[in-house]
Design a protein around this motif. Structure first.
Motif, PDB file in Angstrom:
ATOM      1  N   LEU A 172       0.823  -1.218   0.000  1.00 54.07           N
ATOM      2  CA  LEU A 172       0.000   0.000   0.000  1.00 54.07           C
ATOM      3  C   LEU A 172       0.851   1.260   0.000  1.00 54.07           C
ATOM      4  N   THR A 173       1.956   1.246   0.704  1.00 60.61           N
ATOM      5  CA  THR A 173       2.805   2.446   0.700  1.00 60.61           C
ATOM      6  C   THR A 173       3.542   2.603  -0.625  1.00 60.61           C
TER       7      THR A 173
ATOM      8  N   GLN B 216       0.150   7.761  -4.852  1.00 62.03           N
ATOM      9  CA  GLN B 216      -0.952   8.425  -4.169  1.00 62.03           C
ATOM     10  C   GLN B 216      -1.473   9.552  -5.047  1.00 62.03           C
ATOM     11  N   PRO B 217      -2.788   9.668  -5.225  1.00 58.32           N
ATOM     12  CA  PRO B 217      -3.352  10.723  -6.080  1.00 58.32           C
ATOM     13  C   PRO B 217      -3.028  12.109  -5.530  1.00 58.32           C
TER      14      PRO B 217
ATOM     15  N   LYS C 130      -0.148  13.587  -5.410  1.00 56.85           N
ATOM     16  CA  LYS C 130       1.231  13.767  -4.985  1.00 56.85           C
ATOM     17  C   LYS C 130       2.168  13.348  -6.112  1.00 56.85           C
TER      18      LYS C 130
ATOM     19  N   ASP D 297       5.340  11.684  -7.929  1.00 52.84           N
ATOM     20  CA  ASP D 297       6.216  10.550  -7.624  1.00 52.84           C
ATOM     21  C   ASP D 297       7.672  10.965  -7.817  1.00 52.84           C
TER      22      ASP D 297
ATOM     23  N   ASP E  92      -2.295  11.495 -10.858  1.00 52.56           N
ATOM     24  CA  ASP E  92      -3.536  11.685 -11.602  1.00 52.56           C
ATOM     25  C   ASP E  92      -3.255  11.855 -13.094  1.00 52.56           C
TER      26      ASP E  92
END
Length: 106
Positions: free
Chosen positions: A78-79, A83-84, A86, A88, A95
């Motif tokens: 999961l980590t 994350q939407p 943010k 990378d 997104d």
């Protein structure tokens, strides 16, 4: 006749001997054979039950250890997911990487 605790039983009398036997029974010094055998059987059953419970406890410990490892793996997965909203490592927004067709309007 032999002496018990320094007392000759023939000198004491039947009443005193009967009182001694009753006192020993009431105090638990004299128990029937059946009661004694039941106590020994209960002790053996207790040992068997303890060994079985220890085997079950060890199995539960092993299962808990395995579940904890799986939970850690799930946390790492999961980590690692993007994350939407943010950026990378490459500086690209998650997104924008998904493209317009995968986003749903709100």
């Amino acid at each position: 006749m032999s002496e018990f605790f320094g007392i000759n039983p023939s000198d004491v009398g039947i009443g005193a001997l009967l009182a001694l036997v009753v006192l020993l029974i009431l105090k638990g010094g004299l128990v029937p054979r059946r009661t004694h055998e039941d106590v020994i059987a209960d002790r053996d059953n207790w040992r068997e039950a303890f060994l079985q419970s220890e085997a079950v406890r060890k199995e539960e410990h092993d299962q808990t250890k395995e579940l904890l490892e799986l939970a850690r793996l799930g946390g790492h997965i999961l980590t690692a997911l993007p994350q939407p909203g943010k950026p990378d490592e490459e500086g690209v927004n998650a997104d924008a990487r998904m493209g317009p067709s995968s986003r749903t309007p709100l």
